[in-house]
Design an enzyme around this catalytic site. Structure first.
Site, PDB file in Angstrom:
ATOM      1  N   ILE A  25       1.213   1.222  12.596  1.00 51.07           N
ATOM      2  CA  ILE A  25       0.972   2.629  12.220  1.00 51.07           C
ATOM      3  C   ILE A  25      -0.518   2.970  12.232  1.00 51.07           C
ATOM      4  CG2 ILE A  25       3.102   3.065  10.896  1.00 51.07           C
ATOM      5  CD1 ILE A  25       1.415   2.634   8.315  1.00 51.07           C
ATOM      6  N   THR A  36       5.812   4.294  -4.717  1.00 55.72           N
ATOM      7  CA  THR A  36       6.313   3.341  -5.706  1.00 55.72           C
ATOM      8  C   THR A  36       5.968   3.787  -7.128  1.00 55.72           C
ATOM      9  OG1 THR A  36       5.974   1.101  -6.554  1.00 55.72           O
ATOM     10  CG2 THR A  36       4.181   2.012  -5.260  1.00 55.72           C
ATOM     11  N   ASP A  37       6.777   3.342  -8.089  1.00 58.48           N
ATOM     12  CA  ASP A  37       6.470   3.644  -9.497  1.00 58.48           C
ATOM     13  C   ASP A  37       5.202   2.930  -9.955  1.00 58.48           C
ATOM     14  OD1 ASP A  37       7.455   1.028  -9.604  1.00 58.48           O
ATOM     15  OD2 ASP A  37       8.948   1.430 -11.159  1.00 58.48           O
ATOM     16  N   GLU A  38       4.750   1.931  -9.168  1.00 56.74           N
ATOM     17  CA  GLU A  38       3.565   1.173  -9.589  1.00 56.74           C
ATOM     18  C   GLU A  38       2.298   2.029  -9.592  1.00 56.74           C
ATOM     19  OE1 GLU A  38       2.964  -2.784  -8.233  1.00 56.74           O
ATOM     20  OE2 GLU A  38       5.102  -3.238  -8.201  1.00 56.74           O
ATOM     21  N   TYR A  82      -2.525  -3.634  -4.438  1.00 58.67           N
ATOM     22  CA  TYR A  82      -1.343  -3.033  -3.813  1.00 58.67           C
ATOM     23  C   TYR A  82      -1.093  -1.631  -4.352  1.00 58.67           C
ATOM     24  CZ  TYR A  82       3.568  -1.726  -3.367  1.00 58.67           C
ATOM     25  OH  TYR A  82       4.714  -1.013  -3.154  1.00 58.67           O
ATOM     26  N   LYS A 136      -1.320   2.132  -2.524  1.00 59.97           N
ATOM     27  CA  LYS A 136      -0.200   3.085  -2.451  1.00 59.97           C
ATOM     28  C   LYS A 136      -0.604   4.419  -3.104  1.00 59.97           C
ATOM     29  CE  LYS A 136       3.505   2.438  -1.165  1.00 59.97           C
ATOM     30  NZ  LYS A 136       4.107   2.636   0.195  1.00 59.97           N
TER      31      LYS A 136
END
Ligand code: NAD
Ligand code: DAU
Length: 339
Positions: A60, A125-127, A153, A157
Site C-alpha cells: 500500500i 482499533t480500540d487500542e 503499534y 494506528k
C-alpha cells in the site's frame, strides 16, 4: 460494486473477503496484499478460483502499484485492513509500523482521491484509546474517548486515524473509521494470544502468560467484526467513527485456562513470563452507537466462538504448522527464549 480489500491475505481481511463473496455474489472483490510474514495465499485458497475475485500482490506504500490497480479496477469502495498488527513486534522494531500504517494509509487515500472513490473505510482499533484501569469497571471506550496511545503499534494506528479524518475535512474524501476490540477465530496468526496458546498446548509446550495475566481484553468473534464493517460501508455515515465490541471482557489468565480445559491439557503448562513493556491493562468498548444507528449486535457468544475456533485449529493444522515451522521459529526464540 467493485471493492478493493487491502490486507485481505491476513486474519480479519480474509474473513471479510469470505463474508462478502458469500453474501454479495454480484460484487467484484479485489484483494491487494503485500504478503508480509502475516499474509498467506494459502488463506485465500478457498476463493482464489472465483471469477469475481482477484488477488494483486502489492504494497500500500507503493503509489505506482496502487495507481495501476485502481486504473484497472476503478473500485467503488476501499476497505483498508493492511497493517503491521502485532504490538510485541512494534516494541522491537517500530519503523515498519510507521511506514505501513501511516505512510501506507496516506498513499492509499491519495489514490482514492484521484479516482473519486465512493467510500474509503479505515479498519482501526480500540487500542487508539489507550487503556482503562481494572478498578473502574464502569468505564468504557466511546467514540468521544480521547486518543491516548501506549505502544508504537497503537500510535501508528492513531496517526492513521487522524490522517483519515484530515483527508475527510480537507479534501472531502468520503471516509468512515471502525475501532474494534480483540478478534479471534479462524486464520488468526499464531503469534497472537489465542492461537499461540492453542498451538503450544497441543504440543505440550509452556504457555507464556505475560506478568500475572490479569490484563483484560474484550473478545469478539471475527465474523461479527466483518458483519459490522459490511454495515458501515453500506449504511454508515460519512465522516463518522464506529466502535465495535461485544461486551465480552476476559482476563488473559482465564482465557488460557479455558483453552487448557477445552483441549484436556494441564494448567501446569502455564508459565508466567516477563511482562510486555507498556502493557495496556483493560480494553472495553461501548458499542451503543453502531447498535443504535446500524442495528449491529454480536451474534456469536464467546463460549461458542472459542469452541469453533479451537475446532478450526484442530482441523486445519497444516495451515498453522506451515507457519510455525518456518521463519516464525526465529521470532519465537527471540521473543520467548530468555523471557
Ligand atoms: P494481520 O497481521 O493478520 O494481517 C495483515 C495483512 O496486511 C497481512 O495479510 C499482510 O500481508 C498485509 N500487509 C501488511 N503490510 C502491508 C503493506 N504494506 N501493503 C499491503 N499489505 C500489507 O492483521 P489482522 O489481525 O487481520 O488485522 C487487520 C486490521 O485490523 C489491522 O489494520 C489491525 O490494526 C486491525 N484490527 C485488528 C484486530 C485484531 O484483533 N486482530 C482488532 C481491531 C483492529
Ligand atoms: O484490541 C485490538 C488489538 O488486539 C488489535 O488492534 C491488535 O492488532 C491485536 O494484535 C490485538 O492486540 P493485543 O495486544 O491485545 O493482542 P495479543 O494477542 O498480542 O495479546 C492479547 C493479550 O495477551 C495481551 O494482554 C498480551 C497477552 N499475551 C500475548 C501473547 C502473544 C500473553 O500473555 N502472552 C503471549 O504470548
Amino acid at each position: 460494486m467493485n471493492i478493493i480489500v487491502t490486507g485481505g491475505a491476513g486474519f480479519i481481511g480474509s474473513n471479510f473477503i469470505f463474508h462478502m463473496l458469500k453474501k454479495y455474489p454480484e460484487y467484484r472483490i479485489i484483494c491487494l496484499d503485500k504478503l508480509t510474514y502475516a499474509g498467506s495465499l494459502s488463506t485465500l485458497e478457498p476463493v482464489m478460483d472465483k471469477p469475481n475475485f482477484r488477488f494483486a500482490k502489492a504494497d500500500i506504500c507503493d503509489r505506482e502499484a496502487v495507481n495501476e490497480l485502481f486504473e484497472d479496477e476503478h473500485p467503488d469502495i476501499v476497505v483498508n485492513f493492511a497493517a503491521e498488527s502485532h504490538v510485541d513486534r512494534s516494541i522491537e522494531d517500530p519503523g515498519v509500523f510507521l511506514q505501513t500504517n501511516i505512510i501506507g494509509t496516506a498513499t492509499l487515500m491519495d489514490v482514492c482521491r484521484k479516482y473519486g472513490i465512493k467510500r474509503y473505510h479505515q479498519v482501526s482499533t480500540d487500542e487508539v484509546y489507550g487503556d482503562l484501569p481494572l478498578d473502574r469497571p464502569d468505564l468504557f471506550f466511546t467514540e468521544e474517548t480521547p486518543i491516548h496511545t501506549s505502544s508504537p503499534y497503537s500510535s501508528s494506528k492513531a496517526g492513521a486515524d487522524l490522517l483519515v479524518m484530515a483527508y475527510h475535512r480537507t479534501y472531502g474524501l468520503p471516509v468512515t473509521i471502525s475501532r474494534c476490540s480483540n478478534n479471534y477465530g479462524p486464520y488468526h496468526f499464531p503469534e497472537k494470544l489465542i492461537p499461540l496458546m492453542i498451538a503450544n498446548a497441543l504440543a505440550d509446550k509452556p504457555l507464556p502468560v505475560y506478568g500475572e495475566g490479569l490484563n483484560v481484553r474484550d473478545w469478539l468473534y471475527v465474523e461479527d467484526h466483518c458483519k459490522a464493517i459490511d454495515l458501515i460501508i453500506h449504511k454508515g455515515r460519512v465522516g463518522e467513527v464506529y466502535n465495535i465490541g461485544g461486551h465480552n471482557e476476559m482476563r488473559n489468565i482465564d482465557i488460557v485456562k479455558l483453552i487448557c480445559k477445552e483441549l484436556g491439557k494441564p494448567e501446569s503448562l502455564i508459565t508466567h513470563v516477563t511482562d510486555r513493556k507498556g502493557h495496556d491493562m483493560r480494553y472495553a468498548i461501548d458499542p451503543t452507537k453502531i447498535h443504535n444507528e446500524l442495528g449491529w449486535l454480536p451474534e456469536t457468544k464467546f463460549a461458542d466462538g472459542i469452541k469453533k475456533t479451537i475446532k478450526w485449529y484442530l482441523e486445519n493444522q497444516k495451515w498453522w504448522k506451515d507457519i510455525i515451522n518456518g521463519e516464525y521459529q526465529n521470532y519465537y526464540d527471540k521473543m520467548y527464549g530468555n523471557r
